[in-house]
Design an enzyme around this catalytic site. Structure first.
Site, PDB file in Angstrom:
ATOM      1  N   GLY A  10      70.061  65.431  10.407  1.00 57.71           N
ATOM      2  CA  GLY A  10      69.540  64.171   9.867  1.00 57.71           C
ATOM      3  C   GLY A  10      68.038  64.032   9.916  1.00 57.71           C
ATOM      4  O   GLY A  10      67.474  63.160   9.235  1.00 57.71           O
ATOM      5  N   ASP A  48      78.307  63.134  19.272  1.00 58.21           N
ATOM      6  CA  ASP A  48      77.418  63.654  20.318  1.00 58.21           C
ATOM      7  C   ASP A  48      77.967  65.023  20.714  1.00 58.21           C
ATOM      8  O   ASP A  48      79.039  65.133  21.324  1.00 58.21           O
ATOM      9  CB  ASP A  48      77.412  62.700  21.522  1.00 58.21           C
ATOM     10  CG  ASP A  48      76.509  63.223  22.640  1.00 58.21           C
ATOM     11  OD1 ASP A  48      76.122  64.415  22.607  1.00 58.21           O
ATOM     12  OD2 ASP A  48      76.194  62.436  23.544  1.00 58.21           O
ATOM     13  N   TYR A  68      63.046  73.453  29.446  1.00 60.60           N
ATOM     14  CA  TYR A  68      63.367  73.541  28.017  1.00 60.60           C
ATOM     15  C   TYR A  68      63.397  75.012  27.574  1.00 60.60           C
ATOM     16  O   TYR A  68      64.343  75.452  26.912  1.00 60.60           O
ATOM     17  CB  TYR A  68      62.352  72.727  27.211  1.00 60.60           C
ATOM     18  CG  TYR A  68      62.464  72.878  25.711  1.00 60.60           C
ATOM     19  CD1 TYR A  68      63.582  72.420  25.028  1.00 60.60           C
ATOM     20  CD2 TYR A  68      61.432  73.484  24.981  1.00 60.60           C
ATOM     21  CE1 TYR A  68      63.688  72.568  23.647  1.00 60.60           C
ATOM     22  CE2 TYR A  68      61.516  73.622  23.604  1.00 60.60           C
ATOM     23  CZ  TYR A  68      62.651  73.171  22.939  1.00 60.60           C
ATOM     24  OH  TYR A  68      62.738  73.317  21.578  1.00 60.60           O
TER      25      TYR A  68
HETATM   26  N1  LIG Z   1      59.533  70.651  16.384  1.00 58.69           N
HETATM   27  C1  LIG Z   1      59.205  71.769  16.995  1.00 58.69           C
HETATM   28  O1  LIG Z   1      58.001  72.063  17.171  1.00 58.69           O
HETATM   29  C2  LIG Z   1      60.255  72.737  17.468  1.00 58.69           C
HETATM   30  C3  LIG Z   1      59.835  74.010  17.875  1.00 58.69           C
HETATM   31  C4  LIG Z   1      60.779  74.922  18.317  1.00 58.69           C
HETATM   32  C5  LIG Z   1      62.123  74.598  18.322  1.00 58.69           C
HETATM   33  N2  LIG Z   1      62.517  73.353  17.931  1.00 58.69           N
HETATM   34  C6  LIG Z   1      63.966  73.078  17.952  1.00 58.69           C
HETATM   35  O2  LIG Z   1      64.351  72.772  16.633  1.00 58.69           O
HETATM   36  C7  LIG Z   1      65.551  71.992  16.644  1.00 58.69           C
HETATM   37  C8  LIG Z   1      65.377  70.789  15.734  1.00 58.69           C
HETATM   38  O3  LIG Z   1      64.409  69.925  16.305  1.00 58.69           O
HETATM   39  P1  LIG Z   1      63.324  69.107  15.451  1.00 58.69           P
HETATM   40  O4  LIG Z   1      62.001  69.640  15.817  1.00 58.69           O
HETATM   41  O5  LIG Z   1      63.724  69.065  14.039  1.00 58.69           O
HETATM   42  O6  LIG Z   1      63.417  67.677  16.161  1.00 58.69           O
HETATM   43  P2  LIG Z   1      64.306  66.407  15.824  1.00 58.69           P
HETATM   44  O7  LIG Z   1      63.773  65.780  14.594  1.00 58.69           O
HETATM   45  O8  LIG Z   1      64.316  65.613  17.075  1.00 58.69           O
HETATM   46  O9  LIG Z   1      65.758  66.975  15.514  1.00 58.69           O
HETATM   47  C9  LIG Z   1      66.778  67.120  16.483  1.00 58.69           C
HETATM   48  C10 LIG Z   1      68.072  66.686  15.837  1.00 58.69           C
HETATM   49  O10 LIG Z   1      69.172  66.992  16.701  1.00 58.69           O
HETATM   50  C11 LIG Z   1      70.047  65.875  16.773  1.00 58.69           C
HETATM   51  N3  LIG Z   1      70.672  65.927  18.089  1.00 58.69           N
HETATM   52  C12 LIG Z   1      70.042  66.044  19.275  1.00 58.69           C
HETATM   53  N4  LIG Z   1      70.931  66.049  20.272  1.00 58.69           N
HETATM   54  C13 LIG Z   1      72.161  65.938  19.694  1.00 58.69           C
HETATM   55  C14 LIG Z   1      73.481  65.869  20.205  1.00 58.69           C
HETATM   56  N5  LIG Z   1      73.731  65.888  21.526  1.00 58.69           N
HETATM   57  N6  LIG Z   1      74.501  65.770  19.349  1.00 58.69           N
HETATM   58  C15 LIG Z   1      74.271  65.735  18.007  1.00 58.69           C
HETATM   59  N7  LIG Z   1      73.043  65.781  17.468  1.00 58.69           N
HETATM   60  C16 LIG Z   1      71.994  65.878  18.305  1.00 58.69           C
HETATM   61  C17 LIG Z   1      69.143  64.651  16.585  1.00 58.69           C
HETATM   62  O11 LIG Z   1      69.825  63.553  16.000  1.00 58.69           O
HETATM   63  P3  LIG Z   1      70.403  62.345  16.884  1.00 58.69           P
HETATM   64  O12 LIG Z   1      69.318  61.937  17.835  1.00 58.69           O
HETATM   65  O13 LIG Z   1      70.734  61.285  15.879  1.00 58.69           O
HETATM   66  O14 LIG Z   1      71.601  62.904  17.561  1.00 58.69           O
HETATM   67  C18 LIG Z   1      68.108  65.183  15.597  1.00 58.69           C
HETATM   68  O15 LIG Z   1      68.505  64.957  14.243  1.00 58.69           O
HETATM   69  C19 LIG Z   1      65.785  71.628  18.119  1.00 58.69           C
HETATM   70  O16 LIG Z   1      66.770  72.485  18.644  1.00 58.69           O
HETATM   71  C20 LIG Z   1      64.437  71.885  18.763  1.00 58.69           C
HETATM   72  O17 LIG Z   1      64.577  72.200  20.133  1.00 58.69           O
HETATM   73  C21 LIG Z   1      61.614  72.409  17.497  1.00 58.69           C
END
Ligand SMILES: NC(=O)c1ccc[n+]([C@@H]2O[C@H](COP(=O)([O-])OP(=O)(O)OC[C@H]3O[C@@H](n4cnc5c(N)ncnc54)[C@H](OP(=O)(O)O)[C@@H]3O)[C@@H](O)[C@H]2O)c1
Length: 256
Positions: free
Chosen positions: A18, A67, A159
């Site tokens: 999302g 979740d 993390y």
């Molecule tokens: N942004 C960066 O710089 C970066 C770098 C390296 C890796 N990552 C990784 O990339 C992935 C995506 O993150 P993002 O950066 O796009 O951040 P984000 O916008 O916070 O996306 C995380 C998504 O995961 C969902 N989520 C989290 N916990 C959940 C759960 N227990 N059950 C179901 N849904 C869950 C959240 O939606 P809800 O809160 O509605 O559940 C949200 O849509 C993550 O695994 C993050 O660790 C990000």
């Protein structure tokens, strides 16, 4: 979706579809495939699905609220996700983040930090994958792609440790599922802006400092990550399995 399936579109399941990286992956893959996005916030998921469906002009993206740290909710989500096609072609394990408070004053807080990030990053991936395994396409074309992080290579304590745990897990799965024609890979991004990941830490100064870590003069975008996932999910990547692909603009130079 049944008619769509008959037209040859695949089913892609994306956890955390999302927002941020997951949204960009859903938006990219929905050009050709039906997509289920899973997250905890109903409104966010519905808005994401509506935006992509409107762009495409067809109802190809379907939200499922769950979740994914909760085994019962995962069972429900997996059953819901698989209903329309019966078979899942591509699973993208993207849900996660750094949910532990910064710093720990004592061992109790330190323990909570590690448990929180392990629970938030390892459980959604391991539980959803195992729940969907019976539905995954066998005989070629099945794909499992897991999003970890540059933190798994260069630090960020609880993390990074939680994300790193998914690398041997993914390698083991690649070994198990190779004979079934399912590829299993990890994509480990560096700094990616336009996400909810950094929450209140995101400021223009923070963005500039993180962007300077890359060798190409900018930070990453969710679309950058979606491009690599699209390659791994598509035709032409059949011989790529058991790999960890880093995407960080050279912020970490080809090791790991
Ligand atoms: N942004 C960066 O710089 C970066 C770098 C390296 C890796 N990552 C990784 O990339 C992935 C995506 O993150 P993002 O950066 O796009 O951040 P984000 O916008 O916070 O996306 C995380 C998504 O995961 C969902 N989520 C989290 N916990 C959940 C759960 N227990 N059950 C179901 N849904 C869950 C959240 O939606 P809800 O809160 O509605 O559940 C949200 O849509 C993550 O695994 C993050 O660790 C990000």
């Amino acid at each position: 979706m049944t008619a769509a399936y008959e037209m040859g579109r695949r089913l892609v399941v994306i956890s955390g579809g999302g927002t941020g990286i997951g949204y960009a992956i859903a938006d990219a893959l929905a050009d050709d495939d039906d997509v289920v996005i899973i997250g905890r916030r109903s409104q966010v998921l519905t808005a994401a699905a509506e935006a992509i469906n409107e762009r495409i002009g067809e109802p190809r993206v379907r939200p499922v609220v769950a979740d994914l740290t909760d085994p019962k909710a995962v069972e429900y989500a997996a059953a819901e996700a698989a209903t329309a096609h019966g078979v899942v072609d591509v699973l993208v394990n993207n849900a996660g983040g750094n949910f532990a408070p910064h710093g720990a004053d004592d061992l109790t807080q330190l323990s909570e930090q590690y448990v929180t990030n392990y629970r938030s990053n390892v459980l959604p991936t391991v539980l959803l994958t195992h729940a969907l395994l019976p539905h995954l396409r066998r005989g070629g074309g099945g794909r499992i792609i897991t999003i970890t992080s540059i933190a798994a290579f260069r630090g960020n304590a609880s993390y990074g440790a939680a994300k790193a745990a998914l690398h041997p897990w993914s390698a083991e799965l690649a070994t198990q599922l190779g004979p079934d024609g399912i590829t299993v890979n990890v994509v480990a991004p560096g700094y990616i802006g336009d996400t909810e990941f950094y929450r209140e830490r995101m400021t223009p100064e923070f963005h500039q400092a993180r962007s300077r870590q890359s060798l190409i003069g900018r930070g990453g975008t969710p679309t950058d990550v979606a491009g690599v996932v699209r390659y791994l999910a598509g035709h032409g990547s059949e011989f790529v399995t058991g790999q960890v692909i880093q995407i960080n603009g050279g912020a970490l130079l080809g090791r790991g």
